[in-house]
Design a protein around this motif. Structure first.
Motif, PDB file in Angstrom:
ATOM      1  N   ASP A  76       1.223  -1.494   0.136  1.00  0.00           N
ATOM      2  CA  ASP A  76       0.111   0.190  -0.174  1.00  0.00           C
ATOM      3  C   ASP A  76       0.781   1.597   0.189  1.00  0.00           C
ATOM      4  O   ASP A  76       0.732   2.181   0.660  1.00  0.00           O
ATOM      5  CB  ASP A  76      -0.372  -0.335   1.148  1.00  0.00           C
ATOM      6  CG  ASP A  76      -2.239   1.399   1.455  1.00  0.00           C
ATOM      7  OD1 ASP A  76      -2.340   1.786   0.284  1.00  0.00           O
ATOM      8  OD2 ASP A  76      -2.400   1.199   2.112  1.00  0.00           O
ATOM      9  N   ASN A  77       1.829   1.094  -0.952  1.00  0.00           N
ATOM     10  CA  ASN A  77       3.068   2.511  -0.855  1.00  0.00           C
ATOM     11  C   ASN A  77       3.173   2.132   0.441  1.00  0.00           C
ATOM     12  O   ASN A  77       4.196   4.130   0.637  1.00  0.00           O
ATOM     13  CB  ASN A  77       2.278   3.775  -1.252  1.00  0.00           C
ATOM     14  CG  ASN A  77       1.490   3.603  -2.938  1.00  0.00           C
ATOM     15  OD1 ASN A  77       2.107   2.727  -4.006  1.00  0.00           O
ATOM     16  ND2 ASN A  77       0.365   4.448  -3.323  1.00  0.00           N
ATOM     17  N   TYR A 122       3.743  -3.486  -8.828  1.00  0.00           N
ATOM     18  CA  TYR A 122       2.536  -4.130  -7.728  1.00  0.00           C
ATOM     19  C   TYR A 122       2.950  -5.712  -8.300  1.00  0.00           C
ATOM     20  O   TYR A 122       2.684  -5.550  -9.263  1.00  0.00           O
ATOM     21  CB  TYR A 122       1.570  -3.650  -7.712  1.00  0.00           C
ATOM     22  CG  TYR A 122       1.657  -1.866  -7.573  1.00  0.00           C
ATOM     23  CD1 TYR A 122       1.618  -1.397  -5.657  1.00  0.00           C
ATOM     24  CD2 TYR A 122       1.844  -0.586  -7.701  1.00  0.00           C
ATOM     25  CE1 TYR A 122       1.934  -0.167  -5.203  1.00  0.00           C
ATOM     26  CE2 TYR A 122       1.993   0.735  -7.951  1.00  0.00           C
ATOM     27  CZ  TYR A 122       2.029   0.961  -6.464  1.00  0.00           C
ATOM     28  OH  TYR A 122       1.740   2.511  -5.780  1.00  0.00           O
TER      29      TYR A 122
HETATM   30  C1  LIG Z   1       0.358   4.682  -4.624  1.00  0.00           C
HETATM   31  O1  LIG Z   1       1.517   5.565  -4.986  1.00  0.00           O
HETATM   32  C2  LIG Z   1       1.023   5.598  -6.472  1.00  0.00           C
HETATM   33  C3  LIG Z   1       1.591   5.975  -7.534  1.00  0.00           C
HETATM   34  O2  LIG Z   1       2.248   6.950  -6.444  1.00  0.00           O
HETATM   35  C4  LIG Z   1      -0.423   6.204  -6.304  1.00  0.00           C
HETATM   36  O3  LIG Z   1      -0.646   6.310  -8.273  1.00  0.00           O
HETATM   37  C5  LIG Z   1      -1.586   5.418  -6.545  1.00  0.00           C
HETATM   38  O4  LIG Z   1      -2.956   6.210  -5.819  1.00  0.00           O
HETATM   39  C6  LIG Z   1      -1.161   5.096  -4.462  1.00  0.00           C
HETATM   40  N1  LIG Z   1      -2.118   4.354  -3.967  1.00  0.00           N
HETATM   41  C7  LIG Z   1      -2.586   4.330  -2.446  1.00  0.00           C
HETATM   42  C8  LIG Z   1      -2.964   3.337  -1.926  1.00  0.00           C
HETATM   43  O5  LIG Z   1      -1.874   4.887  -2.161  1.00  0.00           O
END
Ligand SMILES: *[C@@H]1O[C@H](CO)[C@@H](O)[C@H](O)[C@H]1NC(C)=O
Ligand SMILES: *[C@@H]1O[C@H](CO)[C@@H](O)[C@H](O)[C@H]1NC(C)=O
Ligand SMILES: *[C@@H]1O[C@H](CO)[C@@H](O)[C@H](O)[C@H]1NC(C)=O
Ligand SMILES: *[C@@H]1O[C@H](CO)[C@@H](O)[C@H](O)[C@H]1NC(C)=O
Length: 132
Positions: A76-77, A122
């Motif tokens: 989840d980033n 991912y």
């Molecule tokens: C994770 O990061 C990507 C790229 O910055 C973004 O597009 C995505 O929405 C993010 N996902 C979440 C769950 O925050």
């Protein structure tokens, strides 16, 4: 992203300090973090399996600052505290890792650290039956 930026800043300020402190001969060292080639988008791993993480070592600079690699797990980033492998040569191009016990998810990534970190695409980890 935030993590990578902080790393880059830490590296920059460290470099700035180093430039003041170091003799000229040590200034020709190069930051090196090769890109991960496996796992890729669409990869599914199951808990307990062993897989070769691979990365592209085709173009290493002559003087690498930090040849020691480490692989951590992201979800989840966010980079988790889980270290999948540590203390291997970044020039190997592959290293076996065991898939840890984690919740199911399709938002996992690996980070390969050399001098800085490179994220994999991912991918999915499955097998616990637990998802949230
Ligand atoms: C994770 O990061 C990507 C790229 O910055 C973004 O597009 C995505 O929405 C993010 N996902 C979440 C769950 O925050
Ligand atoms: C690599 O380091 C050596 C010794 O520090 C230096 O002589 C050489 O010029 C460097 N090479 C490159 C490509 O930076
Ligand atoms: C990883 O790669 C090495 C070398 O190609 C191979 O011997 C080994 O069986 C591979 N491991 C897995 C889990 O595929
Ligand atoms: C993950 O596991 C669940 C249940 O074990 C299964 O239904 C699902 O198809 C699996 N997903 C993938 C992508 O393998």
């Amino acid at each position: 992203m935030k993590f990578a930026l902080i790393n880059a800043f830490a590296l920059l300020s460290a470099a700035a300090l180093a430039v003041q402190a170091m003799p000229l001969t040590l200034m020709s060292r190069d930051v090196y973090t090769p890109p991960i080639t496996y796992p890729h988008a669409g990869t599914v791993w199951t808990i307990g399996q062993t897989h070769n993480v691979t990365w592209d070592t085709s173009d290493p600079p002559v003087n690498i600052t930090n040849k020691i690699g480490m692989i951590m797990l992201r979800k989840d980033n966010l980079t988790t505290p889980l270290i999948l492998e540590n203390s291997f040569s970044i020039l190997l191009g592959r290293i076996e890792v065991k898939v840890p016990w984690v919740v199911d998810g399709d938002d996992y990534q690996l980070v390969l650290f050399g001098d800085s970190g490179n994220f994999s695409p991912y991918f999915t980890i499955n097998g616990s039956g637990v998802a949230f």
